[in-house]
Design a protein around this motif. Structure first.
Motif, PDB file in Angstrom:
ATOM      1  N   GLY A   1      24.074 -34.028 -37.868  1.00 11.94           N
ATOM      2  CA  GLY A   1      23.088 -32.993 -37.584  1.00 11.94           C
ATOM      3  C   GLY A   1      23.516 -32.091 -36.445  1.00 11.94           C
ATOM      4  N   ALA A   2      24.138 -32.672 -35.417  1.00 13.41           N
ATOM      5  CA  ALA A   2      24.630 -31.869 -34.298  1.00 13.41           C
ATOM      6  C   ALA A   2      25.718 -30.912 -34.754  1.00 13.41           C
ATOM      7  CB  ALA A   2      25.138 -32.781 -33.186  1.00 13.41           C
TER       8      ALA A   2
ATOM      9  N   ILE B   1      24.575 -29.425 -23.927  1.00 16.89           N
ATOM     10  CA  ILE B   1      24.144 -30.524 -24.785  1.00 16.89           C
ATOM     11  C   ILE B   1      25.285 -31.533 -24.869  1.00 16.89           C
ATOM     12  CG2 ILE B   1      23.444 -31.203 -27.122  1.00 16.89           C
ATOM     13  CD1 ILE B   1      22.172 -28.419 -27.395  1.00 16.89           C
ATOM     14  N   ILE B   2      24.952 -32.805 -24.742  1.00 14.07           N
ATOM     15  CA  ILE B   2      25.960 -33.864 -24.876  1.00 14.07           C
ATOM     16  C   ILE B   2      25.594 -34.734 -26.073  1.00 14.07           C
ATOM     17  CG2 ILE B   2      27.001 -35.899 -23.820  1.00 14.07           C
ATOM     18  CD1 ILE B   2      26.594 -34.641 -21.113  1.00 14.07           C
ATOM     19  N   VAL B   3      26.510 -34.818 -27.023  1.00 19.30           N
ATOM     20  CA  VAL B   3      26.323 -35.647 -28.211  1.00 19.30           C
ATOM     21  C   VAL B   3      26.970 -37.001 -27.936  1.00 19.30           C
ATOM     22  CG1 VAL B   3      26.714 -35.863 -30.692  1.00 19.30           C
ATOM     23  CG2 VAL B   3      26.384 -33.597 -29.665  1.00 19.30           C
TER      24      VAL B   3
ATOM     25  N   LEU C   1      20.651 -31.767 -22.423  1.00 19.53           N
ATOM     26  CA  LEU C   1      20.028 -32.515 -23.508  1.00 19.53           C
ATOM     27  C   LEU C   1      21.030 -33.511 -24.060  1.00 19.53           C
ATOM     28  CD1 LEU C   1      17.631 -32.873 -25.532  1.00 19.53           C
ATOM     29  CD2 LEU C   1      18.889 -31.297 -27.040  1.00 19.53           C
ATOM     30  N   HIS C   2      20.637 -34.779 -24.105  1.00 16.20           N
ATOM     31  CA  HIS C   2      21.472 -35.807 -24.713  1.00 16.20           C
ATOM     32  C   HIS C   2      21.028 -36.046 -26.155  1.00 16.20           C
ATOM     33  CE1 HIS C   2      24.053 -37.457 -21.506  1.00 16.20           C
ATOM     34  NE2 HIS C   2      23.110 -37.024 -20.701  1.00 16.20           N
ATOM     35  N   VAL C   3      21.969 -35.986 -27.062  1.00 12.99           N
ATOM     36  CA  VAL C   3      21.728 -36.326 -28.463  1.00 12.99           C
ATOM     37  C   VAL C   3      22.251 -37.744 -28.676  1.00 12.99           C
ATOM     38  CG1 VAL C   3      22.278 -35.769 -30.862  1.00 12.99           C
ATOM     39  CG2 VAL C   3      21.963 -33.932 -29.182  1.00 12.99           C
TER      40      VAL C   3
END
Length: 399
Positions: A110-111, A98-100, A4-6
């Motif tokens: 938020g992350a 997950i990648i921010v 999931l990319h943020v």
């Protein structure tokens, strides 16, 4: 593996981070890595509908909220939405990692709130946003950012399984940006997809879209039109050397992100070179590749640039690269013999263009060939993509 990319937005005009996600998706899919995106976009934003990957837009769909945001300078781009943290907490476990992407927006804060104590491994790509350059030009914002660092961004990086810097230069610069600096930093090369399509068709399509250029030779600038990019100095430098080759023009292509084009055009007219600079706007698809393929060289005169995906794209097209030592991939350009690098001031940019114009056709062709080889070795996503997957797996937590 599902990642999931943020990211704050999937709008292509946001620049390199989202473009890199889009471009690398097919290659990583072949490697068994599928990706989805969560963003701060409103569901009705047009770029959400055109996003090539599954996207969860959690922004507030409200005209009154949009008007309210514009009244407050800092929050106009921050992107607060109450939906983001609950969604991320609820859905994080569905993903292997997950990648921010990026900092200094609510997607980062938020992350930090949702992921710092969670079970899903997460990683951060700062995308050059820890470069001290920004602290120098906007000291007031630096104070705000230091406060955010203490409550969100610093915490986000400190608890991440890894923080990915695309070049050694970016990693070194980041260490002096904010205090305290704690993270598991490593260099994970960034890349782009090799160029496809018929060169002749693409070049013809570009020239048809830029009729003022005709069949003249040109040096290409292709990026956002923004003061950080040094477009004003590029015009001044071109004015100083244009007489050396009356047959070559300058194409400045890209979205006008701050309403700067009219001022730049006036400067070009005042310098007597208005008819030798062309402004085709933002270029996509075959028009973009036609501009690259039809150019004599690519120029990026930026005062700060983390990766500069356009440099990799120019090298993929076998074009010499003319850039500054404030673009973090300048060492790769020099090591490949792919172009010329100078400081990001008027004297440096003048030398940059002057040196290129002094090259013989054979020397320019050889530089282009080295650029192409440099792309294959350093920036081809088919090589770089698996490195990202391996970096995530090496955390020991991702499947």
């Amino acid at each position: 593996m599902i990642i999931l990319h943020v990211i704050p937005t999937v709008n292509p005009e946001f620049g390199g981070p989202i473009e890199g996600i889009f471009i690398s998706a097919p290659v990583l899919r072949e490697q068994g890595c599928n990706r989805e995106i969560v963003s701060l976009d409103a569901p009705g934003d047009p770029w959400v509908k055109n996003c090539p990957l599954p996207v969860y837009p959690l922004g507030i769909q409200s005209r009154s909220y949009a008007r309210w945001r514009k009244r407050i300078p800092f929050f106009s781009n921050y992107g607060y939405t109450p939906h983001f943290v609950p969604w991320l907490k609820e859905n994080a476990r569905k993903y292997d990692a997950i990648i921010v992407n990026g900092l200094w927006s609510y997607s980062a804060m938020g992350a930090a709130r949702a992921l710092a104590k969670g079970d899903t491994p997460y990683f951060v790509y700062p995308h050059g946003m820890l470069d001290p350059y920004f602290n120098k030009i906007k000291p007031v914002k630096r104070v705000i950012k230091q406060f955010l660092w203490w409550i969100s961004e610093g915490r986000l990086l400190a608890h991440a399984n890894g923080v990915f810097f695309v070049t050694e230069e970016e990693l070194l610069l980041a260490k002096n940006a904010f205090w305290p600096f704690r993270c598991r930093g490593r260099v994970v090369a960034y890349g782009t997809q090799d160029i496809k399509g018929d060169p002749v068709v693409q070049i013809e399509a570009f020239r048809a879209a830029c009729p003022s250029l005709g069949n003249r030779k040109f040096i290409l600038y292709l990026s956002r039109i923004h003061p950080k990019k040094g477009c004003d100095l590029l015009i001044d430098a071109f004015a100083k050397v244009a007489h050396k080759d009356p047959e070559i023009d300058l194409v400045i292509a890209g979205p006008d992100s701050v309403g700067w084009v009219k001022k730049l055009q006036a400067a070009a007219e005042a310098a007597g070179i208005g008819n030798r600079i062309h402004w085709p706007g933002m270029l996509k698809g075959d028009l973009k590749w036609g501009a690259f393929r039809g150019s004599e060289a690519f120029v990026l005169p930026s005062h700060q640039e983390n990766f500069g995906i356009v440099i990799a794209e120019a090298m993929a097209c076998g074009k010499p690269v003319l850039t500054t030592d404030k673009v973090n991939t300048w060492r790769e350009v020099v090591a490949s013999g792919a172009g010329i690098v100078e400081p990001d001031d008027l004297a440096g940019l003048t030398r940059l263009l002057d040196q290129f114009l002094d090259l013989s056709p054979e020397e320019k062709a050889a530089m282009g060939q080295r650029a192409r080889q440099g792309f294959v070795e350093k920036f081809d996503i088919s090589t770089m993509g698996p490195q990202l997957i391996e970096a995530i797996r090496c955390s020991g937590k991702a499947a």
